[in-house]
Design a protein around this motif. Structure first.
Motif, PDB file in Angstrom:
ATOM      1  N   LYS A   1      -5.307   0.574  -5.813  1.00  0.00           N
ATOM      2  CA  LYS A   1      -5.250  -0.629  -6.646  1.00  0.00           C
ATOM      3  C   LYS A   1      -4.578  -1.804  -5.934  1.00  0.00           C
ATOM      4  N   SER A   2      -3.704  -1.517  -5.006  1.00  0.00           N
ATOM      5  CA  SER A   2      -2.958  -2.580  -4.330  1.00  0.00           C
ATOM      6  C   SER A   2      -3.894  -3.451  -3.502  1.00  0.00           C
ATOM      7  N   ARG A   3      -3.868  -4.752  -3.765  1.00  0.00           N
ATOM      8  CA  ARG A   3      -4.712  -5.691  -3.030  1.00  0.00           C
ATOM      9  C   ARG A   3      -4.109  -7.082  -3.138  1.00  0.00           C
ATOM     10  N   PRO A   4      -4.498  -7.984  -2.244  1.00  0.00           N
ATOM     11  CA  PRO A   4      -3.960  -9.345  -2.299  1.00  0.00           C
ATOM     12  C   PRO A   4      -4.278 -10.038  -3.616  1.00  0.00           C
TER      13      PRO A   4
ATOM     14  N   LYS B   1     -11.735  -6.616  -7.187  1.00  0.00           N
ATOM     15  CA  LYS B   1     -11.763  -5.169  -6.951  1.00  0.00           C
ATOM     16  C   LYS B   1     -12.932  -4.787  -6.042  1.00  0.00           C
ATOM     17  N   GLY B   2     -14.088  -5.424  -6.256  1.00  0.00           N
ATOM     18  CA  GLY B   2     -15.262  -5.097  -5.448  1.00  0.00           C
ATOM     19  C   GLY B   2     -15.076  -5.425  -3.981  1.00  0.00           C
ATOM     20  N   LEU B   3     -14.520  -6.601  -3.698  1.00  0.00           N
ATOM     21  CA  LEU B   3     -14.284  -6.978  -2.308  1.00  0.00           C
ATOM     22  C   LEU B   3     -13.195  -6.111  -1.682  1.00  0.00           C
ATOM     23  N   ALA B   4     -12.174  -5.787  -2.467  1.00  0.00           N
ATOM     24  CA  ALA B   4     -11.114  -4.910  -1.956  1.00  0.00           C
ATOM     25  C   ALA B   4     -11.674  -3.547  -1.591  1.00  0.00           C
ATOM     26  N   THR B   5     -12.584  -3.041  -2.398  1.00  0.00           N
ATOM     27  CA  THR B   5     -13.188  -1.731  -2.104  1.00  0.00           C
ATOM     28  C   THR B   5     -13.987  -1.776  -0.809  1.00  0.00           C
ATOM     29  N   LEU B   6     -14.723  -2.857  -0.582  1.00  0.00           N
ATOM     30  CA  LEU B   6     -15.445  -2.998   0.684  1.00  0.00           C
ATOM     31  C   LEU B   6     -14.472  -3.012   1.868  1.00  0.00           C
ATOM     32  N   ALA B   7     -13.378  -3.727   1.712  1.00  0.00           N
ATOM     33  CA  ALA B   7     -12.369  -3.791   2.775  1.00  0.00           C
ATOM     34  C   ALA B   7     -11.782  -2.412   3.040  1.00  0.00           C
ATOM     35  N   GLN B   8     -11.478  -1.695   1.980  1.00  0.00           N
ATOM     36  CA  GLN B   8     -10.930  -0.348   2.115  1.00  0.00           C
ATOM     37  C   GLN B   8     -11.918   0.579   2.822  1.00  0.00           C
ATOM     38  N   LYS B   9     -13.192   0.458   2.488  1.00  0.00           N
ATOM     39  CA  LYS B   9     -14.217   1.307   3.109  1.00  0.00           C
ATOM     40  C   LYS B   9     -14.380   0.973   4.597  1.00  0.00           C
ATOM     41  N   ALA B  10     -14.270  -0.303   4.949  1.00  0.00           N
ATOM     42  CA  ALA B  10     -14.365  -0.691   6.362  1.00  0.00           C
ATOM     43  C   ALA B  10     -13.230  -0.073   7.164  1.00  0.00           C
ATOM     44  N   ALA B  11     -12.029  -0.076   6.586  1.00  0.00           N
ATOM     45  CA  ALA B  11     -10.873   0.524   7.255  1.00  0.00           C
ATOM     46  C   ALA B  11     -11.031   2.039   7.362  1.00  0.00           C
TER      47      ALA B  11
ATOM     48  N   LEU C   1       0.838  -1.197   0.000  1.00  0.00           N
ATOM     49  CA  LEU C   1       0.000   0.000   0.000  1.00  0.00           C
ATOM     50  C   LEU C   1       0.875   1.250   0.000  1.00  0.00           C
ATOM     51  N   GLY C   2       1.932   1.225   0.803  1.00  0.00           N
ATOM     52  CA  GLY C   2       2.855   2.346   0.824  1.00  0.00           C
ATOM     53  C   GLY C   2       3.515   2.571  -0.524  1.00  0.00           C
ATOM     54  N   LYS C   3       3.910   1.504  -1.171  1.00  0.00           N
ATOM     55  CA  LYS C   3       4.570   1.631  -2.478  1.00  0.00           C
ATOM     56  C   LYS C   3       3.673   2.351  -3.467  1.00  0.00           C
ATOM     57  N   GLU C   4       2.387   1.979  -3.496  1.00  0.00           N
ATOM     58  CA  GLU C   4       1.463   2.649  -4.417  1.00  0.00           C
ATOM     59  C   GLU C   4       1.334   4.134  -4.096  1.00  0.00           C
TER      60      GLU C   4
ATOM     61  N   TYR D   1      -5.762  -7.812   5.012  1.00  0.00           N
ATOM     62  CA  TYR D   1      -5.812  -6.639   4.125  1.00  0.00           C
ATOM     63  C   TYR D   1      -6.585  -5.486   4.766  1.00  0.00           C
ATOM     64  N   ILE D   2      -7.700  -5.792   5.403  1.00  0.00           N
ATOM     65  CA  ILE D   2      -8.490  -4.742   6.066  1.00  0.00           C
ATOM     66  C   ILE D   2      -7.648  -4.004   7.101  1.00  0.00           C
ATOM     67  N   VAL D   3      -6.944  -4.762   7.915  1.00  0.00           N
ATOM     68  CA  VAL D   3      -6.152  -4.138   8.976  1.00  0.00           C
ATOM     69  C   VAL D   3      -4.954  -3.386   8.392  1.00  0.00           C
ATOM     70  N   ALA D   4      -4.332  -3.918   7.347  1.00  0.00           N
ATOM     71  CA  ALA D   4      -3.240  -3.185   6.696  1.00  0.00           C
ATOM     72  C   ALA D   4      -3.727  -1.839   6.165  1.00  0.00           C
TER      73      ALA D   4
END
Length: 288
Positions: free
Chosen positions: A257-260, A265-275, A46-49, A238-241
């Protein structure tokens, strides 16, 4: 009124952390398997991006508490595994004295945390928290920011023996953790600069399909855990990161864009929103 005050205070603390962000950010977690779940996998990417180069350290001892780390520090025990992520590569450096890990880098950020089964019991925090605060501040560089990692509640079907302390009730455990961290932060308001609401981020995500989604890597998903208490390898970590990333940098992970590998993409966006919602409102669950 108290909740509004605390949310504003948290925003100021998070700003204080992110204000110091530079091209390279050195972050050390002093913890256990819960800090392993938090910082060793996806935070660097995430930092790299975001064009922030993280140097990440984890002073790891499985199942270790605040008082346990203090006992190791006081006795100069060579018991603490030093895990390090540099240039995206995770390496276990071996066992060291805690002192040598703290002085290995001019850490910008160091975090403390309580062992998971005691995280919701404020009476277990002392004297370990006070001792560790004094110890870390004595060894760290003057510009170092000291924070606290708020861990997560177990899955509702967890068999962890420590779950009995919370009547095997997930929301009771979560609420107890929030209360304990709140009290610890108030007691040490002149010592602790911020805290990372990982527990709230996970609880936010549990209001969504993320709590029982089967990802492409077929990782076990017991309400974002793999065994009832450790985070699962894809979504939970991923959520905690993402939560750590936003608190440390001041940048929202939503839309990144960075995700496991294998995570849609849809699940990653949900995780990002939770964080992100946890950083905005760290003391209460936000349905996503």
């Amino acid at each position: 009124m108290k909740r509004v005050y605390f949310v504003l205070l948290f925003a100021l603390m998070a700003s204080a952390v992110s204000a110091q962000v530079k091209d390279t950010l050195r972050v050390l977690a002093i913890g256990n398997s819960f800090s392993e779940d938090a910082v060793e996998q996806y935070l660097w990417d995430l930092g790299k991006e975001a064009k922030v180069t993280f140097i990440i350290g984890n002073a790891y001892r499985g199942g270790w508490s605040l008082i346990g780390h203090w006992a190791d520090a006081r006795s100069r025990a060579v018991n603490t595994e030093y895990r390090k992520v540099v240039d995206g590569k995770r390496v276990n450096q071996g066992k060291y004295m805690l002192r040598d890990i703290i002085t290995d880098e001019p850490w910008d950020v160091i975090t403390l945390q309580q062992v998971s089964q005691d995280a919701g019991q404020i009476e277990t925090y002392e004297p370990g928290l006070s001792m560790m605060i004094g110890y870390v501040k004595a060894l760290g560089v003057d510009s170092m920011k000291l924070g606290f990692h708020q861990t997560w509640a177990y899955s509702q079907d967890s068999e962890h023996k420590g779950f009995a302390k919370y009547n095997f009730n997930q929301y009771f455990m979560y609420s107890s953790i929030i209360s304990a961290v709140d009290k610890a932060m108030q007691k040490h308001k002149n010592d602790l600069d911020f805290y990372i609401p990982s527990g709230t981020a996970i609880q936010n995500a549990r209001t969504t399909v993320l709590a029982n989604t089967q990802t492409k890597d077929k990782a076990v998903n017991r309400e974002l855990t793999r065994d009832g208490y450790h985070l699962n390898y894809t979504l939970g970590r991923y959520i905690v990161a993402c939560t750590w990333f936003e608190v440390l940098t001041g940048k929202s992970p939503v839309g990144m864009k960075s995700r496991p590998k294998g995570l849609s993409k849809g699940l990653a966006t949900l995780a990002q929103k939770a964080a992100h919602a946890a950083v905005i409102s760290p003391m209460a669950v936000t349905p996503i």
